[in-house]
Structures are given as C-alpha cells and as structure tokens.
Scaffold this motif. Structure first.
Motif, PDB file in Angstrom:
ATOM      1  N   THR A  57      36.832  42.993  34.799  1.00  0.00           N
ATOM      2  CA  THR A  57      37.928  42.239  34.431  1.00  0.00           C
ATOM      3  C   THR A  57      37.329  41.280  33.212  1.00  0.00           C
ATOM      4  O   THR A  57      36.334  40.863  33.307  1.00  0.00           O
ATOM      5  CB  THR A  57      38.450  41.102  35.495  1.00  0.00           C
ATOM      6  OG1 THR A  57      39.347  40.214  35.129  1.00  0.00           O
ATOM      7  CG2 THR A  57      37.110  40.392  35.977  1.00  0.00           C
ATOM      8  N   HIS A  76      48.383  40.502  33.409  1.00  0.00           N
ATOM      9  CA  HIS A  76      47.711  40.174  34.782  1.00  0.00           C
ATOM     10  C   HIS A  76      48.100  41.118  35.786  1.00  0.00           C
ATOM     11  O   HIS A  76      49.044  41.264  36.273  1.00  0.00           O
ATOM     12  CB  HIS A  76      48.112  38.653  35.135  1.00  0.00           C
ATOM     13  CG  HIS A  76      47.540  37.556  33.999  1.00  0.00           C
ATOM     14  ND1 HIS A  76      46.216  37.091  33.966  1.00  0.00           N
ATOM     15  CD2 HIS A  76      48.223  37.140  32.945  1.00  0.00           C
ATOM     16  CE1 HIS A  76      46.399  36.471  32.753  1.00  0.00           C
ATOM     17  NE2 HIS A  76      47.549  36.026  32.496  1.00  0.00           N
ATOM     18  N   ASP A  86      43.856  34.304  36.967  1.00  0.00           N
ATOM     19  CA  ASP A  86      44.310  35.770  37.260  1.00  0.00           C
ATOM     20  C   ASP A  86      43.733  36.052  38.713  1.00  0.00           C
ATOM     21  O   ASP A  86      42.494  35.936  39.083  1.00  0.00           O
ATOM     22  CB  ASP A  86      43.475  36.456  36.253  1.00  0.00           C
ATOM     23  CG  ASP A  86      43.641  38.067  36.406  1.00  0.00           C
ATOM     24  OD1 ASP A  86      44.846  38.423  36.073  1.00  0.00           O
ATOM     25  OD2 ASP A  86      42.675  38.658  36.704  1.00  0.00           O
ATOM     26  N   THR A  89      41.265  39.027  39.054  1.00  0.00           N
ATOM     27  CA  THR A  89      39.685  38.365  38.856  1.00  0.00           C
ATOM     28  C   THR A  89      39.171  38.171  40.299  1.00  0.00           C
ATOM     29  O   THR A  89      38.201  38.083  40.616  1.00  0.00           O
ATOM     30  CB  THR A  89      39.569  37.726  37.769  1.00  0.00           C
ATOM     31  OG1 THR A  89      40.174  38.254  36.522  1.00  0.00           O
ATOM     32  CG2 THR A  89      38.173  37.197  37.649  1.00  0.00           C
TER      33      THR A  89
END
Length: 297
Positions: A57, A76, A86, A89
């Motif tokens: 990511t 996203h 995000d 992530t």
C-alpha cells in the motif's frame, strides 16, 4: 528365514521406520489433507501481508485525506474511515498486530503452562495438587471476563492485553501437558531409564518432552485463532491497542456508529478477523487429524 518360509524376501529396511521416513509420511499426509492445506495457505497469505505491508500500500496507516467515509474505489480499495484514513492500509497493518499478539501470547502460554503441567504430571504429590487447583481457579472464570479483569487492573494497552491473553490460556496447555506426561511416564522405557540410573532432568529432556509436544503443537495452532479473537474483543471494548494503532477490534469499535452510513468500515476488519481465525482453525484441525492416531481410519 521367516521370509523364505513365507515365500518372499523382505529387506530389513522395508519394515524399519526411521524418523526421516515418519516425517516424510506426515508431510505427504499434510499435503493431501485439503483442510490443512487451505488453512496453511490462508495463514501464509496473512504472514506475507504482514511482512510486505509497506510494499503493498502507498499510504501510511495514520495518513489522513479529505475524503471521509468514501466507498471502496480504485484509489481506496476498502474505502476510507471517518478520519479519511485508508481502510485497506489499516487492515494490512492490523495483520501485524494480530499475528504479533497471537504469537507472543500463545508462546507465553505454552512455555508457562507446559512447565507447570510437566512438574505436576511428572512429580505428582503436593505439587500436582497445588498446580491443578491453580488451573481450576483460572478455569472457573469465563476467559474473556478474566482477560477484561486483568487488563482493567493493569490499564488498557496492547502489552497488557497480550499478557492477559497469555494468562487465561495457561491452564489449557498446562492440563494438556500434565495429562500427556502422566501417560508417557508409565511406559516401560521410562522405567528402564530410571533403572539404569538416568536422572529426572535427562529423562524429561530425552524421553518425556519429545513424546509430549505433539498435542501442544496442535492446541497451540488452535489457540492462536482464539488469541486473535480475544485480542479483537479487548480492542473492541477499548482495552486493547490504543489509537491510532490499526488493531482490528479497535477498528470495529470505531466504525460501529457508521454501520448504516458506511458499512465497509466494519465489513473489511471483520472479514480479516474471520479469515485469520478460519485459517488457523483449519490448520489446527488438519494437524490434529495427522498426528492423532485416533483420528485416522
């Protein structure tokens, strides 16, 4: 000579089973066990995600954007949360926390529980009575309530949650090791070892432990899944990892108020927990089927 009488010749190597042969047989059984392989692949996937999180990511798990509660998109993949972070992530980095908590909590439980169970099972007497009653006391409380009580006394935090999870799982491994040691120490080869003057420490290291580790390994794999759930439960109650740590239970707790407006904020952390637990459970069930003779047809 027996082989000649029966009409066939048999080499000595054909009926001897070496440790290498045993490992090879179990390896083939593992590869042919569908559930175990699926569980191993899921666990391996999450391990790879945890290791390579910065490469997967482009975002940092604390990085905020002006896009609040946006739906999953090409930018996203799992959408964003109420702070614009995000979610993909945070789920990926949350894998590190869950696996870290599970590994160290279960490792501590295995170490302490096995040691106590070994002492209780091998020596018996007053030591067995005391340790067994200690296990009974810990098991008298529901595990999650005991974990909450421990964290409440020590204060919220990931390390305290890890310690609580380790403590509540000690009786499981302790009683398992105690039962196994009691069974093994009655074998004839243990009596022979004592007869030739072998000391207790050497008997334990060379004979008791090598023949007692298998159920601990299987239970440890299953316990890993339980530890992940317990860590998520403590995080959901605000007793686990503190913000902004991307712990899955904490993410669920933060997202519950947006379940109707932005359901993806809860779905993806929940799916991550489900898949991790599923992977370790399938792997543990497969190992049990392979190592436990009673499970074999």
């Amino acid at each position: 000579m027996v082989g000649s009488i029966l009409g066939f010749n048999m080499k000595r190597s054909e009926f001897m089973t070496t440790p290498t042969t045993t490992r090879a047989i179990m390896g083939k059984q593992f590869l042919s066990h569908r559930s175990a392989m699926i569980g191993a692949m899921i666990v391996t996937l999450f391990l790879l995600l945890a290791i390579s999180a910065p490469l997967i990511t482009p975002y940092d798990y604390t990085e905020r954007s002006p896009d609040l509660l946006t739906a999953p998109s090409a930018q996203h993949w799992f959408g964003t949360d109420e702070m614009g972070r995000d979610i993909f992530t945070r789920v990926i980095y949350g894998t590190r926390i869950s696996l870290w908590v599970g590994f160290f909590a279960i490792s501590g439980s295995i170490l302490v529980g096995s040691l106590l169970g070994l002492i209780a099972g091998y020596y018996g007497g007053i030591r067995d009575t005391f340790i067994s009653r200690l296990f009974d006391i810990l098991l008298a409380f529901p595990s999650i309530l005991l974990a909450i009580s421990i964290v409440a006394m020590l204060g919220p935090g990931l390390n305290h949650a890890l310690l609580a999870i380790a403590i509540i799982n000690i009786p499981t491994f302790g009683r398992l090791m105690r039962a196994r040691v009691i069974s093994v120490k009655t074998e004839d080869y243990i009596a022979a070892a004592r007869a030739i003057g072998m000391k207790d420490a050497r008997i334990i290291m060379r004979h008791i432990l090598p023949n007692s580790w298998t159920p601990i390994l299987v239970q440890g794999t299953l316990g890993f899944a339980t530890a992940v759930i317990e860590a998520a439960a403590l995080g959901f109650l605000g007793l686990g990892a503190e913000p902004p740590a991307p712990e899955w239970g904490t993410m669920l707790s933060d997202a519950r108020q947006y379940i109707q407006l932005a359901p993806w904020t809860m779905i993806f952390p929940g799916v991550a927990i489900m898949l991790t637990v599923l992977g370790f459970n399938l792997l543990g069930d497969g190992l049990r089927d392979i190592y436990d003779p009673k499970m074999k047809v």
